[in-house]
Design an enzyme around this catalytic site. Structure first.
Site, short mmCIF file in Angstrom:
data_model
loop_
_atom_site.label_atom_id
_atom_site.label_comp_id
_atom_site.label_asym_id
_atom_site.label_seq_id
_atom_site.Cartn_x
_atom_site.Cartn_y
_atom_site.Cartn_z
N SER A 7 16.34 -4.94 8.22
CA SER A 7 16.85 -5.45 9.49
C SER A 7 16.66 -6.96 9.59
O SER A 7 17.58 -7.71 9.91
CB SER A 7 16.16 -4.76 10.67
OG SER A 7 14.78 -5.10 10.71
N ASP A 8 15.43 -7.42 9.27
CA ASP A 8 15.18 -8.85 9.46
C ASP A 8 15.75 -9.71 8.35
O ASP A 8 16.08 -10.87 8.58
CB ASP A 8 13.70 -9.15 9.70
CG ASP A 8 12.78 -8.64 8.63
OD1 ASP A 8 13.26 -8.04 7.66
OD2 ASP A 8 11.56 -8.85 8.76
N CYS A 9 15.91 -9.15 7.15
CA CYS A 9 16.51 -9.96 6.08
C CYS A 9 17.98 -10.19 6.40
O CYS A 9 18.51 -11.29 6.21
CB CYS A 9 16.34 -9.27 4.73
SG CYS A 9 14.60 -9.04 4.32
N GLU A 39 17.95 -12.79 9.18
CA GLU A 39 17.62 -14.15 8.72
C GLU A 39 18.75 -14.71 7.87
O GLU A 39 19.05 -15.91 7.94
CB GLU A 39 16.30 -14.18 7.93
CG GLU A 39 15.05 -13.73 8.69
CD GLU A 39 14.65 -14.61 9.87
OE1 GLU A 39 15.24 -15.68 10.08
OE2 GLU A 39 13.73 -14.20 10.62
#
Ligand code: LAN
Length: 721
Positions: free
Chosen positions: A450-452, A455
């Site tokens: 999710s965060d990759c 980002e």
């Protein structure tokens, strides 16, 4: 004369470090040991010299007077480590249970390792043996454990180090003091049993039959956290077959060396739940012991039945799905080598699948000044690069001519590494969509995080939206696809988990069998991941206000509520992916400030600032120990750390904390630690996973220092400090 002096001790020497080269190829980073001639024709780059700890001639830069000048110097240095493809490679070691799986797999399959590996793995283990007792822990900074010491001892022996070599003698002494290899946690028991130096009866069952259960049941492995699921797939296959390496002279000797009593006299059945106290982080629950008792009885029947055959087929099918879905890289280093071993048993040495596995191991190997380690993933390329970009853009450095080329290269990398399709075996392999996502390392490994994804999206939006000199490489459609991925990952709590949304019930954690890790059975929501998603969606909404607008608004809203609810009474947030409260508090402050919550209008933010300020040290910095993550309370590190200082400063600045003097003291600390060539030296380990195992983020000391200094420059201007 003692046995030790009678014995010829083999001498092990490191390779010629100047002959190692790091290749970047379509997001992959691989180290190669060149021949004498190749090496002469192909000089080493700064990147190689840096990571190998060799001298590199970075010029001394003008002494910075302002924070922005310090950030500029920092980037001047760090740019040297960017490769042609635009990404930053880096060391991603730390866990001490990865190399043993690799070496045991090579040993069982009879494969030869590429040039230089064996020597350098030996060097790494020599260098990483604890000075005080000669053992190894769960991770490089952890105290000696049976898991670390037994497995790495075996690894050295398989690589040809003599039992009477001083390193082995000391390690063995420590292992015996800890009670011998019988006290190993289950993952160690598994590797030893596969090698034939531990009896399968001394291991709790890992029944492949779980794969035959209907998915509707909460205990179905398709509902576990993807890392756990993917470790237990090949483990259950190998366990289910009791695939064991036949005894030879060396393994017969190992059976004598790693225990405190004769092998034949060990009551194996009683070892199932024998876990050394030094190893135990998450003890078996009574429920787990009860279930295991039942499984032992069931195993007597199933292991010889037709059900087992069907179960092995089902488990192996999952091995194949994972391999095919990840181009034979697999989600991480643990299942990578277990899948390779399963493939060898099932399809044989000559099979295309096994050869593909063999070829890809190199993606996990990392050379350093200490020798060769196995990285925690096939790298952190996307993650490091996307974060760095945001710091360089926020500070304004990206607008400076000398950095244009570097930023353009980053954008090309992000463009090429966005995942453009779903996994071929998505449903069958219990995978989520990946079309439009970014992975932590590269598109080949191909797992959405999710965060990759967020980002990656943020970095692209900034590079294409804020810089005049870049082309729009990533189309609007592809950004929308990334947004679709993120939107689909929100949980009912409003929070975001890591790779998938939460699929199983919380009580599954009661049957966590791994002993050494906490919170591994299912996905959990994290303030770090949730923040990245809030910001990714916010940046997107700013540039594309019409796409799925209502859903984006509602998602951000719910995620912010989750972050607020996750705050602890002392004003901090617990960090799951790096150490620890400073890390997560930075993320939380970023997302809260993005929705307009600041020191002067928000109590949670004020409390967060008070928390951070209360941890600031005399020298102006912050320093937290990995023990914070284990113990769930703030544990001071002996030394101030530049990385945590940067996180705390980023948080305070995002929060518009009015205590400018405190912020300046922190900034001055970062500037004092900066070297004349602009770099920062490696300090303590930065990352963590599963509450107990630390992991290196070697680039953070550059990324977050540059970012924090840049943010200071942008917020407070260019005044001399
Ligand atoms: C990682 C590395 C990156 C990390 C972040 C993106 C930083 C985080 O925000 C989300 C979770 C994630 C992707 C993550 C999950 C767990 C990993 C893959 C690791 C910490 C790297 C190594 C670890 C993996 C589980 C190690 C192998 C051990 C097992 C228990 C299977």
């Amino acid at each position: 004369m003692t046995g030790a002096t009678l014995h010829q001790t083999k001498v092990h020497t490191p390779t010629d470090r100047t002959r190692w080269r790091l290749r970047a190829d379509d997001g992959k980073q691989t180290w190669h040991y060149l021949s004498e001639e190749e090496h002469r024709a192909n000089p080493q780059t700064d990147i190689e010299k840096y990571w190998l700890g060799l001298k590199l001639d970075a010029p001394e830069l003008p002494k910075p007077k302002t924070a922005l000048e310090a950030a500029r110097n920092g980037y001047e240095f760090f740019k040297r480590l960017q490769n042609e493809e635009g990404f930053w490679s880096g060391e991603y070691g730390g866990p001490m249970f990865l190399l043993p799986g690799l070496v045991i797999t090579y040993y069982i399959t009879g494969e030869k390792m590429p040039n230089g590996w064996a020597q350098e793995i030996i060097q790494y283990l020599f260098n990483r043996a604890h000075k005080d007792d000669g053992g190894w822990g769960l991770h490089i900074e952890g105290h000696s454990t049976v898991f670390g010491t037994a497995l790495n001892y075996i690894t050295l022996r398989l690589l040809g180090v003599d039992a009477e070599h001083p390193v082995c003698v000391r390690a063995r002494g420590t292992l015996h003091k800890l009670g011998g290899a019988t006290g190993s946690p289950s993952w160690g028991k598994f590797w030893m049993a596969a090698l034939g130096v531990y009896d399968w009866e001394g291991m709790n069952p890992v029944p492949p039959e779980l794969w035959l259960l209907p998915h509707i049941l909460p205990i179905h492995p398709g509902r576990y956290w993807c890392h756990t699921r993917n470790v237990y797939i090949p483990m259950s296959y190998i366990y289910g077959r009791r695939a064991t390496f036949p005894l030879n002279d060396l393994t017969r000797k190992l059976r004598e060396e790693i225990y405190t009593q004769p092998y034949e006299s060990i009551p194996w059945y009683q070892q199932r739940n024998n876990i050394c106290k030094a190893d135990e982080y998450y003890p078996h629950t009574r429920l787990l012991n009860f279930l295991n008792g039942g499984l032992v009885i069931a195993e007597k029947v199933t292991s010889r039945s037709m059900i087992r055959k069907a179960a092995l087929r089902a488990a192996y099918a999952q091995v194949k799905y994972e391999d095919e879905n990840t181009h034979y890289l697999d989600i991480g280093p643990v299942n990578k080598v277990m899948n390779m071993l399963s493939t060898w048993y099932e399809e044989g040495k000559e099979s295309e699948a096994f050869q593909k596995h063999l070829k890809n191991n190199i993606d996990f190997m990392w050379m350093s000044g200490e020798g060769m380690m196995m990285n925690g993933t096939n790298g952190s390329q996307l993650w490091d690069t996307a974060l760095l970009t945001q710091g360089v853009i926020e500070s304004g450095l990206a607008h400076e001519k000398q950095n244009h080329e570097s930023m353009k290269r980053v954008l090309t990398f992000l463009d090429v590494q966005q995942i453009r399709k779903n996994p071929p075996f998505m449903k069958e392999g219990y995978r989520d969509p990946t079309l439009g996502a970014w992975a932590f390392s590269n598109k080949h490994q191909g797992y959405t995080v999710s965060d990759c994804t967020s980002e990656g999206l943020k970095a692209v939006l900034l590079l294409q939206g804020k810089l005049s000199y870049t082309d729009d490489l990533v189309s609007v459609k592809r950004m929308e696809q990334a947004v679709d991925i993120v939107l689909a990952m929100q949980n009912s709590s409003g929070g975001f988990a890591s790779y998938e949304s939460v699929r199983g019930p919380a009580w599954l954690e009661y049957i966590n069998p791994a002993e050494v890790f906490g919170n591994i059975m299912i996905e959990y929501c994290y303030p770090e991941c949730s923040t990245a998603c809030v910001l990714g969606l916010t940046y997107f909404r700013d540039q594309r206000p019409n796409y799925r607008r209502d859903e984006i608004d509602a998602t951000i809203d719910r995620a912010v509520k989750f972050i607020l609810a996750d705050q602890r009474a002392d004003g901090s947030w617990y960090g799951s992916w790096a150490i620890c409260f400073t890390y997560a508090t930075m993320f939380a402050c970023e997302s809260l400030s993005s929705v307009g919550q600041f020191y002067d209008n928000s109590e949670p933010i004020r409390n967060a600032c008070e928390f951070l300020l209360s941890k600031q040290r005399e020298d102006g910095g912050w320093g937290e120990s990995y023990k914070s993550c284990e113990q769930h309370r703030y544990v001071e590190h002996e030394e101030t750390q530049v990385v945590q200082t940067s996180w705390a400063l980023m948080a305070l600045m995002a929060a518009r904390c009015p205590d400018k003097a405190a912020i300046q003291r922190g900034i001055r600390m970062l500037m004092r630690r900066q070297q004349p060539d602009g770099q920062w030296k490696q300090e303590a380990i930065e990352g963590i996973f599963n509450h107990s195992c630390s992991i290196s983020y070697g680039n953070y000391k550059h990324i977050f220092t540059i970012w924090a200094l840049g943010r200071y420059g942008r917020t407070y201007g260019d005044e001399t400090l």
